[in-house]
Design a protein around this motif. Structure first.
Motif, PDB file in Angstrom:
ATOM      1  N   PRO A  66     -21.246 -47.972 -13.998  1.00 24.82           N
ATOM      2  CA  PRO A  66     -20.817 -49.559 -13.127  1.00 24.82           C
ATOM      3  C   PRO A  66     -21.571 -50.041 -12.455  1.00 24.82           C
ATOM      4  O   PRO A  66     -21.290 -50.735 -12.224  1.00 24.82           O
ATOM      5  N   TYR A  67     -22.850 -49.584 -12.935  1.00 27.73           N
ATOM      6  CA  TYR A  67     -23.261 -50.570 -12.109  1.00 27.73           C
ATOM      7  C   TYR A  67     -24.339 -51.974 -13.153  1.00 27.73           C
ATOM      8  O   TYR A  67     -24.674 -51.298 -13.964  1.00 27.73           O
ATOM      9  N   GLU A  68     -24.374 -52.725 -12.278  1.00 24.94           N
ATOM     10  CA  GLU A  68     -25.169 -53.966 -13.284  1.00 24.94           C
ATOM     11  C   GLU A  68     -26.641 -54.490 -12.512  1.00 24.94           C
ATOM     12  O   GLU A  68     -26.729 -53.569 -11.003  1.00 24.94           O
ATOM     13  N   ALA A  69     -27.139 -55.126 -13.210  1.00 23.93           N
ATOM     14  CA  ALA A  69     -28.464 -55.552 -12.268  1.00 23.93           C
ATOM     15  C   ALA A  69     -28.149 -56.743 -11.321  1.00 23.93           C
ATOM     16  O   ALA A  69     -28.875 -57.903 -11.666  1.00 23.93           O
ATOM     17  N   ASN A  70     -27.946 -56.516 -10.290  1.00 21.76           N
ATOM     18  CA  ASN A  70     -27.856 -57.271  -8.864  1.00 21.76           C
ATOM     19  C   ASN A  70     -26.915 -56.331  -7.962  1.00 21.76           C
ATOM     20  O   ASN A  70     -26.812 -55.306  -8.412  1.00 21.76           O
TER      21      ASN A  70
END
Length: 501
Positions: free
Chosen positions: A9-13
């Protein structure tokens, strides 16, 4: 276990990472033990030794001067001049010959620790595992052993959550530029320190085949921005150690993500590697937590606030971590230690404000702890045996405490506070309230003003009050407070706890 990057679920922002929350296990844990132990322990002269053995130079700040002069004098007296015998040579002398992580972990568990944090690499840039990105590591040099792996196995074998701390990075870039300086005066003025040595200089020496530049980084001047390859190497090592050992807590020693905007040493332009690491780590370890030192309110789920050697003045709405040490961060002969009583006071005050205490235990170079440290751990364990139910798994109450003795302001440098019998701290579990008496009342009566009917915090009168380690106690609820009649003697040497049902 592995934290190898995978979809999730996690993106680099930051907007994506703000969906993460500090895990419940951490909010329940309350007390952890930390090991600052590595090559710098060899000198038995305290923290920052790998930097200050070279002495003051143009990059030395004012607050460092006294320590730098002391440690430089110690180094020259015991090991020689850093033109030849520098930090790299200490790495060889660190042998860890009596390191018994299982025995130590059992002692930490008996002290009450619910999690353990291993040093992965300090600011001295030496990796404590079989690093494929840093040849200066504990398997190649010194102990010839995977220290992080042994700590991880011992912690999990004892039922503790496992974490690691990574300090190499921004601080290393600032710290080890000292190795590229030279004496400013004296008979060896101008002779370069050993940071200037190269792999070619090692032919025929004990470090033949190793490049000092891999340990110290590239030659640089104070204030030079970190190079991209240095940043990439740091994050490759961080990714490797977290993927290999899947820690549930990762402590990053920086104001923000290393080399990003707000870091103690930002890259130019700021590096996105930290956000990439966070996304990969949380996708692999959803119940993990990554701590930094400066956290805006909106990022309190994305990263855990860590407060080094400072106490917060009030309850924080999100779980946080307070880290400190029994003495200096690295073992220092003759150092004055905190007493078990002082640490219990710090633990109670921290937990009442929704925090967890991470306590560093300095080890001797051989891996053992000295008798004084053992006595402190045993003292804490004796208290948690009696009063631990008021600490572990609890949550903050309406107010964290009452009484005249408080931390100055929103955050203040840690110190031993002169608690009085009027000073009380609170925690809760369900409908049970715990009141910590920070000092024993000489008149035999505890007065809890926050529990008086005028205060309005209790939905109904208490039905039973007991002293942990003792038994039921008589009480009288009045408008100005709850009065509890105490026995003649306290059951523990430190803070006493009332269980109010």
């Amino acid at each position: 276990m592995s934290t190898t990057a995978r979809s999730g679920p996690y993106e680099a922002n930051w907007p994506s990472l703000r969906g993460h929350r500090v895990p419940e296990w951490f909010a329940d844990a309350k007390f952890g033990i930390w090991s600052h132990w590595g090559p710098q322990s060899v000198a038995m002269a305290g923290d920052w030794y790998a930097r200050h053995l070279y002495g003051p130079y143009e990059g030395t700040e004012g607050f460092e001067q006294k320590r730098s002069r002391r440690q430089a004098a110690h180094h020259r007296a015991h090991f020689g001049h850093p033109a030849r015998f520098g930090h790299k040579d200490l790495c060889r002398l660190w042998r860890a010959e009596r390191f018994d992580p299982e025995a130590l972990m059992d002692r930490f568990r008996r002290a009450g620790a619910r999690y353990f944090v291993s040093l992965a690499a300090h600011c001295d840039n030496f990796d404590l595992w079989d690093s494929t990105h840093q040849p200066w590591n504990a398997v190649n040099v010194g102990p010839r052993s995977d220290i992080v792996g042994r700590w991880a196995a011992a912690a999990r074998g004892a039922g503790l959550r496992f974490g690691l701390s990574m300090h190499a990075g921004s601080w290393t870039w600032r710290w080890l530029d000292a190795a590229f300086a030279a004496d400013a005066e004296g008979p060896r003025a101008g002779e370069p320190y050993d940071g200037h040595l190269t792999a070619e200089d090692g032919r025929g020496t004990w470090w033949d085949g190793l490049d000092p530049r891999a340990l110290y980084g590239p030659p640089r001047r104070p204030g030079d921005p970190p190079r991209a390859d240095f940043v990439d190497n740091y994050y490759a090592r961080l990714r490797e150690v977290t993927e290999r050992y899947a820690p549930e807590l990762v402590y990053l020693d920086d104001a923000r993500l290393p080399f990003d905007e707000g870091s103690v040493c930002p890259a130019v332009p700021p590096s996105p590697r930290g956000l990439e690491f966070l996304a990969a780590y949380y996708n692999a370890v959803p119940e993990g937590a990554v701590s930094v030192k400066t956290v805006p309110d909106e990022d309190r789920g994305a990263v855990l606030l860590d407060v080094e050697r400072h106490q917060l003045g009030e309850t924080d709405p999100a779980p946080w971590q307070y880290d400190t040490s029994i003495g200096d961060w690295f073992y220092s002969a003759g150092e004055r230690y905190k007493t078990a009583g002082e640490i219990v006071h710090l633990l109670v005050d921290t937990v009442s404000k929704n925090g967890c205490l991470l306590l560093n235990v300095p080890q001797l170079p051989d891996g053992t702890v000295d008798e004084e440290t053992g006595a402190v751990l045993d003292g804490i364990g004796g208290w948690t045996d009696v009063c631990g139910e008021a600490v572990f798994g609890t949550r903050p109450w309406h107010v964290h405490g009452e009484g005249p003795t408080r931390v100055d302001g929103a955050k203040a440098r840690e110190r031993s506070l002169p608690y009085t019998p009027r000073d009380v701290r609170f925690t809760r579990r369900g409908e049970t309230l715990y009141a910590f008496l920070m000092a024993w009342p000489a008149d035999g009566t505890a007065l809890l003003t926050s529990l008086g009917t005028d205060a309005g915090h209790l939905p109904r009168p208490p039905r039973r009050i007991a002293l942990l380690g003792g038994g039921p106690l008589p009480f009288d609820l009045r408008a100005d407070g709850l009065r509890v009649t105490l026995p003649p003697e306290p059951p523990t040497p430190y803070v006493q706890v009332l269980r109010i049902e």
